[in-house]
Each structure stands twice: as C-alpha cells, then as structure tokens.
Design an enzyme around this catalytic site. Structure first.
Site, PDB file in Angstrom:
ATOM      1  N   CYS A 138      -2.075   8.790   2.910  1.00 29.67           N
ATOM      2  CA  CYS A 138      -2.034   8.347   1.515  1.00 29.67           C
ATOM      3  C   CYS A 138      -3.370   8.581   0.833  1.00 29.67           C
ATOM      4  CB  CYS A 138      -1.682   6.863   1.447  1.00 29.67           C
ATOM      5  SG  CYS A 138      -0.044   6.471   2.076  1.00 29.67           S
ATOM      6  N   GLU A 191       0.885  -1.166   0.000  1.00 28.41           N
ATOM      7  CA  GLU A 191       0.000   0.000   0.000  1.00 28.41           C
ATOM      8  C   GLU A 191       0.914   1.203   0.000  1.00 28.41           C
ATOM      9  OE1 GLU A 191      -1.436   3.229   0.911  1.00 28.41           O
ATOM     10  OE2 GLU A 191      -1.826   2.453   2.920  1.00 28.41           O
TER      11      GLU A 191
END
Length: 480
Positions: free
Chosen positions: A276, A242
C-alpha cells in the site's frame, strides 16, 4: 489496496483450503476451515480470557511479548520460507519482515506502560486524571502481502493494552496465520485470547456483529474497508482502516537525479510493488523528465526476476496469476491510452505469476497507471510544470496514505512534506515505510485511524476521565 489486492480465496477441495505456490503454480497444503459457529465460540472464549488478561500488570504482559520476539527470531528462516511458499515473498524480505515483527513486540513490551500511563489533569481542586482501559476483543481482518507484519502491527499493541484478538487472515496464507497463533501461544498468550480463524470473507460481517467483539481493525482494499466500516457502524463498534494507496513522489528540478531515481525505484519495488505504501506515481518537474526517465530505467532494471527461495533475489513472483493478469491489463490499457513503455511490460514465458519491473512515462489522466492503484512492479512517471503543479497532481487522488519529496533543498522538502501533501506519511529523500515508533495510517480513501506508536495503542482503549473528591467536600454542577 485496490480491487486487485482483495483478500483472495484459495482453491477448495472437500471443504478444505489449499494454498498455491505463485512461483511455480504448484498446489500446497490443505487446511480445515472454520465455520461461523466456530468463530462465535472463539469470540465467547476470547472474551472470557480477556477478563483475566486485562488484570495482568504491564510487566507480566511485557514478558510474554518479549518471549514472542525471541521465538520469532529463532524461527526467522522457517517463517520466511512459509511466506515464500504461500504468497511469493523473497526469502530476504521474509526474514526482514519477521525481524520487524520481533522489533514491534519488543517496542510495545517496553513502551506500553508509558503510552498508557494515567495522565493527571489540573482542574483546580478535585483530583482528576485520564486513564486508558482495554475494551475487549479486537477482530483483525488482514491481507496477504505482509502476512506476519500486518498482524503483529495490530496484535502487539492490542495485547499490551490488555485486549484480546481474533485473526481472520487472507485465505491464501492460512499457514502463516496459524504460525502467528502458534508463536503467540508458545510465548504465553492464553490460547483463547488470540485465535486464528480460517473463516470465509462472507462470514466476517456476522462475526463483527457478535456481542463478544468490541472493535475491528482491517488492512485491505477500499471495497473491503467500506464493507467492514458499514458492518461495524451498524452495531456502533469502532474500526481502524488501513486501505489502499497511490503514493506520489514529487521530484523537483534541484534533485540529484541519479540518487532520486534510486530512492524512487526502492520505493516502487517494496515487496515486489505489492504494498500500500510503495511509491506508485513519480511526479517529475518537466525540465528534468528525460534524464530522470533514463536514471529510473537503469535503477528499475536492477530488479531482476529470480527464485524467491534464493538469497539475493530482488524480485519474486506476484501473489497470484489473477493479480499478475490484472497488472498487465492496467499496463496495456495505459499504453493504449497514450502512455509510453520504457522498460518491461510483457508477460514472461514461464510458469508462475511473474511480471518484470516496468516503467511507464507520459502517464496522463484517464490511464489506469494514473488513476488507479497499480499493485505490482510498475512505476508511472508523470510530468509537472513546476513545484505547484507537482503538488496539485500528487494531491489529485482519492488516496492519501504515503508520499515523498525528492530535492536537494531540505527546507523546501520539509515544507512540502509537512504542509502541502495530503497524506498520512510524507518522507523527504527516502522511501515511505512504517515504524513502531511513529504513527501509521492515511486520509481520504486510504482509511482512518492510526497504528503504531502511542497514537496506535490508544485506538482500542477506553479513554476515561476520572474525578476523585472527598465526599464531605462534594458538590454537583448543573452544567453538562
């Protein structure tokens, strides 16, 4: 996360790790680091513990994870303050993060058996089914921005699947890393099955290649992802990555502008912009750019800098002076290349890693605010000619983690979110966020693999086909 979100190394003294409070610049606690020999010994012990843990029933493992949730809730304020001291998270955000970790533990405790239940397959004749077996020890390499959540997002499903885990956390949050280990051990996770390793990033490759490590999960920067993926591939081990995001929100001409700006500001300011999946690029149809600019400035202005230890503070410091300086460089470089500053954009005269809520418009290709992941409280407004142009701009990015659509037409929003935007998550009229019940992950340079939900727990299991037939009726096949 981009380069400014790399796993940071703390200051060292006499081979010890020392944290720094980003709000004040004051040095914090010292911690003894581990060596690669310590890490390999932990991996060997974890493998031995796994061979027993995997034999436990789902009910037995579930009881441990439920207890972990109870401990998290009981220690909520303590854990939130620890995150504030180490990386500047506001106390309110720290409490919310701890509660989310507890929910994650409860969710997988209650649903792992369902997610990993044997699945019968009708092949005509012989019995056939698919079973999901744990694979061993997962190495988790985690960043600083959500010190608890990033770990529990991976650990809860891994443990419920019957796996073990070693944690190599970001070097500026060692206290949080050790607190996670303590919570899980108090809950009944065997001591050797989950271990925190205060290990330098330079030793991660050697640990990945250790025979006792079965797989790797990483949340971090694109360079870190490349490094981990290369090391894992060299020894044929699976990894889930990720990585960064430059999440685009498409703001259409039929949107309620005030409401859209509030959603956009909320999306941008998640964790002070250090996320993010924070909204970073707001792509606005040209006919409503000016009113959206005014509404966005007012919405962002409400995020005032304040003491992160005080309840109600909406914007604390960034995680380090280095990160703050990098954000300011990106803002100044964007302005020098034609962006227009609407709010913020200056370094305050105060001690600590502070940066104000900032809004840039006239953001164009070639500017850092357009081309790079800006990991802080800076919103970039980009004008588009129409819906098709907005979608083109949104997809013209190396990243593909989260995305959003702001519109009054839900059918239009549903179509764009589900079919047009190149991202692992697309939300209509709300900010992107992770949830234990739905898969989480990205495409392109935002990584691969999924966390959370049934899709996440099945990343680190052996998906095995089993055929069963009485021996007297057995027959072979010459076809592979």
């Amino acid at each position: 996360m981009a380069e400014q979100a790399e796993l940071t190394r703390p200051e060292t003294s006499a081979k010890k790790l020392q944290t720094v409070n980003p709000a004040t610049g004051e040095p914090g606690k010292f911690y003894d680091p581990h060596s690669i020999d310590d890490a390999k010994a932990a991996a060997k012990a974890a493998r031995a513990a796994f061979l027993e843990w995997r034999r436990l029933s789902f009910e037995q493992r579930s009881a441990v994870l439920h207890k972990a949730a109870d401990i998290l809730r009981a220690r909520e304020t303590e854990l939130a303050r620890l995150m504030t001291e180490e990386m500047g998270k506001t106390l309110d955000d720290g409490r919310a993060e701890t509660e989310k970790c507890a929910f994650q533990c409860n969710w997988f405790a209650d649903h792992a058996a369902e997610y990993l239940a044997d699945q019968p397959v009708d092949i005509g004749g012989a019995e056939a089914f698919v079973t999901f077996n744990p694979i061993g020890i997962v190495l988790a390499v985690m960043p600083w921005n959500f010190p608890l959540w990033q770990v529990f997002r991976a650990a809860a499903p891994a443990l419920m699947a019957g796996n073990g885990m070693l944690l190599k956390h970001a070097s500026n949050v060692p206290g949080s890393a050790l607190a996670i280990e303590e919570v899980l051990h108090q809950a009944g996770v065997p001591k050797d099955l989950f271990r925190t390793l205060l290990l330098p990033s330079s030793e991660v490759e050697a640990l990945i290649k250790d025979d006792n490590i079965a797989a790797v999960t990483l949340t971090g920067s694109v360079p870190a992802g490349r490094s981990v993926a290369t090391a894992a591939a060299s020894v044929l081990k699976k990894c889930v990555l990720e990585l960064g995001g430059s999440d685009a929100y498409v703001v259409l001409e039929d949107a309620d502008i005030e409401a859209a700006a509030k959603v956009a500001a909320t999306a941008r300011m998640v964790n002070g912009g250090q996320s993010c999946i924070a909204g970073k690029r707001f792509i606005v149809v040209r006919s409503i750019v000016e009113p959206f600019e005014r509404a966005m400035v007012e919405a962002m202005r409400s995020y005032e800098m304040g003491d992160p230890t005080r309840e109600g503070t909406k914007l604390g410091p960034m995680q380090s002076m280095k990160a703050r300086d990098e954000i300011h460089r990106q803002v100044e470089d964007s302005i020098a290349k034609g962006a227009r500053l609407l709010l913020g954009g200056s370094v305050p005269e105060r001690t600590g890693a502070w940066y104000p809520a900032t809004v840039l418009t006239n953001v164009l290709p070639g500017q850092p605010a357009h081309d790079e992941e800006v990991f802080g409280p800076v919103a970039a407004i980009i004008a588009a000619d129409d819906e098709a142009d907005a979608i083109r701009i949104a997809n013209d990015s190396p990243f593909g983690l989260g995305s959003g659509v702001l519109t009054s037409d839900l059918d239009r929003g549903r179509r764009i979110a589900s079919q047009e935007l190149e991202a692992g998550l697309s939300f209509v009229n709300e900010n992107v966020r992770s949830d234990p019940r739905t898969p989480f992950g990205g495409v392109k340079h935002s990584g691969f693999g999924r966390e959370c939900s049934a899709y996440g727990i099945r990343e680190f299991v052996n998906i095995k086909t089993v055929h069963v037939k009485p021996l007297e009726h057995a027959n072979g096949s010459q076809v592979e």
